[in-house]
Design an enzyme around this catalytic site. Structure first.
Site, PDB file in Angstrom:
ATOM      1  N   HIS A  46      76.162  32.675  62.764  1.00  0.00           N
ATOM      2  CA  HIS A  46      75.036  32.595  61.826  1.00  0.00           C
ATOM      3  C   HIS A  46      74.659  33.996  61.392  1.00  0.00           C
ATOM      4  CE1 HIS A  46      73.033  33.366  65.644  1.00  0.00           C
ATOM      5  NE2 HIS A  46      71.866  33.554  65.050  1.00  0.00           N
ATOM      6  N   HIS A  48      72.163  36.105  61.406  1.00  0.00           N
ATOM      7  CA  HIS A  48      71.121  36.983  61.931  1.00  0.00           C
ATOM      8  C   HIS A  48      71.808  38.288  62.328  1.00  0.00           C
ATOM      9  CE1 HIS A  48      67.854  33.754  62.962  1.00  0.00           C
ATOM     10  NE2 HIS A  48      67.771  34.201  61.723  1.00  0.00           N
ATOM     11  N   ASP A  50      71.755  40.374  64.732  1.00  0.00           N
ATOM     12  CA  ASP A  50      72.337  40.632  66.050  1.00  0.00           C
ATOM     13  C   ASP A  50      73.663  39.887  66.248  1.00  0.00           C
ATOM     14  OD1 ASP A  50      70.685  38.367  65.931  1.00  0.00           O
ATOM     15  OD2 ASP A  50      70.431  38.328  68.099  1.00  0.00           O
ATOM     16  N   HIS A  51      74.073  39.130  65.252  1.00  0.00           N
ATOM     17  CA  HIS A  51      75.359  38.438  65.330  1.00  0.00           C
ATOM     18  C   HIS A  51      76.364  38.898  64.270  1.00  0.00           C
ATOM     19  CE1 HIS A  51      74.091  35.390  68.368  1.00  0.00           C
ATOM     20  NE2 HIS A  51      72.924  35.862  67.986  1.00  0.00           N
ATOM     21  N   HIS A 126      69.462  26.061  64.506  1.00  0.00           N
ATOM     22  CA  HIS A 126      68.732  27.314  64.683  1.00  0.00           C
ATOM     23  C   HIS A 126      67.867  27.510  63.437  1.00  0.00           C
ATOM     24  CE1 HIS A 126      67.848  30.985  66.686  1.00  0.00           C
ATOM     25  NE2 HIS A 126      68.481  31.775  65.867  1.00  0.00           N
ATOM     26  N   ASP A 196      73.306  30.750  68.230  1.00  0.00           N
ATOM     27  CA  ASP A 196      72.046  30.400  68.869  1.00  0.00           C
ATOM     28  C   ASP A 196      71.714  28.956  68.513  1.00  0.00           C
ATOM     29  OD1 ASP A 196      72.130  33.119  69.348  1.00  0.00           O
ATOM     30  OD2 ASP A 196      70.379  33.608  68.168  1.00  0.00           O
ATOM     31  N   HIS A 254      72.469  35.431  76.032  1.00  0.00           N
ATOM     32  CA  HIS A 254      71.446  35.601  74.992  1.00  0.00           C
ATOM     33  C   HIS A 254      70.040  35.506  75.594  1.00  0.00           C
ATOM     34  CE1 HIS A 254      69.388  35.156  71.078  1.00  0.00           C
ATOM     35  NE2 HIS A 254      70.462  35.721  70.589  1.00  0.00           N
TER      36      HIS A 254
END
Lengths: 287, 287
Positions: A46, A48, A50-51, A126, A196, A254
């Protein structure tokens, strides 16, 4: 199988695949022993930061290291244009292709397949469109039993046929069944990555009998309502999924920064599903 | 003054400024003791990934930490649109403004000024438009000499006037000159950041008498032709600049990965300019 804060590298029969690529991934990889320039494809769960913020840096470094092999990126559609704009500006003269494959996060579908591996999406829930990825090895060939091959005097030219399952007819016309000449293939392994996501009670149906499941567990159960609010899971919820799916091993990760010591998360998971493990930076797991 | 691989934080009278922001900068800052959410402005020298890929991650983290103060970004113009597109997609609902200031790398100009500080660009020569930044503290007020204030019975209401340079007239009409009531202000310090750049023989003219100079030194002198080819400098060249400018201290950095031990670079620099130092991750220097 190697795990990082927000990136994992999956090694299957000598091929390397990456799942998610948070900022700093390339630095972590440089410190590791992984020959990370060999990574063939990156699967992003996804959009975001941090990914996925580490992707442009890794691509740029691949360029400087002289990569020529195409890199395949699988991700939600919106990343395509953003990434291409970054590549156009920052990576002029790149000598390899970055091939973008848009992924529909809302349904289960095969997104990658080769001789030995199938990768499928796993729809998750998410705050933005998100999917996990299920890696399934294909059944391999049976192994030649050298002793039996010698014993029946079978020529080397026949090895491939016999690997593929052929029987052998000897000079007297006697049929030697394939099972006598070969040993069983290695078990086909499977690995599922789910991050997530909020707790999805029927997620287990997509995960039945996988050997290893990574499921996010951002919170302990005292923060279950917060988990729900932010579309994350508790360790207990991750363990419920693992148990219902009958997986071999559960990896937790996570974690919220509020937990200095994550052993409470592990304890809560183990009370539901004993074969649970914490993951952390730089850890390596065998399936 | 704190230095990282491709990011530095400059602290001046309690205010924090960042120069360059390579990938992973926010992770380094989290590990450090710097209250990095206080950073007011980021100055980007050029648009190579190792100097700016960390910006979007840091902005995104500022958002999650609840920042409300405007963040000012000074950089070559092209970053403006790229950054805004990233912010629009990845940082929806950001509660602070990111104000972009386009910088002309081709000329020396004041880009930032407040009560106590002036920041100027320093044109450099690299493969893409690049400038360094010169931080100059303004002269501060003189310090009140408490003993003399008591001795002459000067009321507190006059302190600010006297700090600003006023003399004092006592009851008998006698004038006490300001120099008797105050001690000299702190010396105004200066710091120059020059990276990345090829050797510019007359660069010293922009750097005369700065207290501390950071100058890239990617290579040792055996690679001078390579330095020239890639628009980088040798340690010796950095030291020539420092010597000609009469700086207080020279910091070397941006070393090629080929040098496992950078002491050869330091030795070469010191042979020209004795007060030279190597910089590395997480180091702190006082000006």
């Amino acid at each position: 199988m190697r795990h990082y804060a927000s990136s994992q590298v999956v090694e299957i029969r000598g091929k390397l695949f990456m799942i998610d690529c948070g900022e700093g991934t390339q630095m972590q990889l440089r410190r590791s022993k992984i020959r990370f320039t060999k990574i063939q494809a990156v699967f992003i769960s996804h959009l975001h930061g941090d990914h996925c913020f580490g992707l442009i840096g890794m691509i740029s470094t691949f360029g400087m290291l002289g990569r020529v092999a195409t890199l395949h990126v699988y991700a939600p559609a919106e990343l395509g244009e953003i990434l291409q704009n970054q590549i156009n500006f920052f990576c002029q003269g790149l000598e390899f292709k970055v091939e973008f494959h848009s992924v529909d996060t809302t349904k289960k579908a095969v997104v990658y397949e080769d001789r030995s591996l199938i990768v499928e999406t796993i729809p998750l829930q998410h705050r933005v469109p998100t999917c996990g990825y299920l890696f399934r090895e294909k059944e391999g060939s049976r192994h030649i039993d050298r002793e039996m091959m010698n014993c029946y005097n079978i020529p080397i030219s026949q090895i491939n046929n016999i690997k593929e399952g052929a029987d052998w007819t000897d000079q007297d016309g006697k049929i030697i069944p394939n099972e006598k000449l070969t040993k069983p293939a290695d078990k086909a392994r499977s690995y599922a990555y789910c991050s997530d996501t909020k707790y999805i009670p029927n997620l287990y149906k997509s995960l039945e009998n996988v050997d290893m499941l990574y499921h996010e567990s951002t919170y302990a159960k005292d923060n279950e309502s917060r988990a729900n609010l932010y579309y994350h899971s508790t360790a207990e919820q991750a363990a419920h999924v693992a148990k219902a799916a009958g997986v071999g091993k559960l990896l937790l990760g996570h974690f919220s920064a509020r937990y200095e010591d994550e052993s409470c998360l592990l304890d809560e998971a183990k009370s539901i599903f004993a074969n649970s493990f914490l993951t952390n930076e730089g850890m390596v797991f065998d399936v």
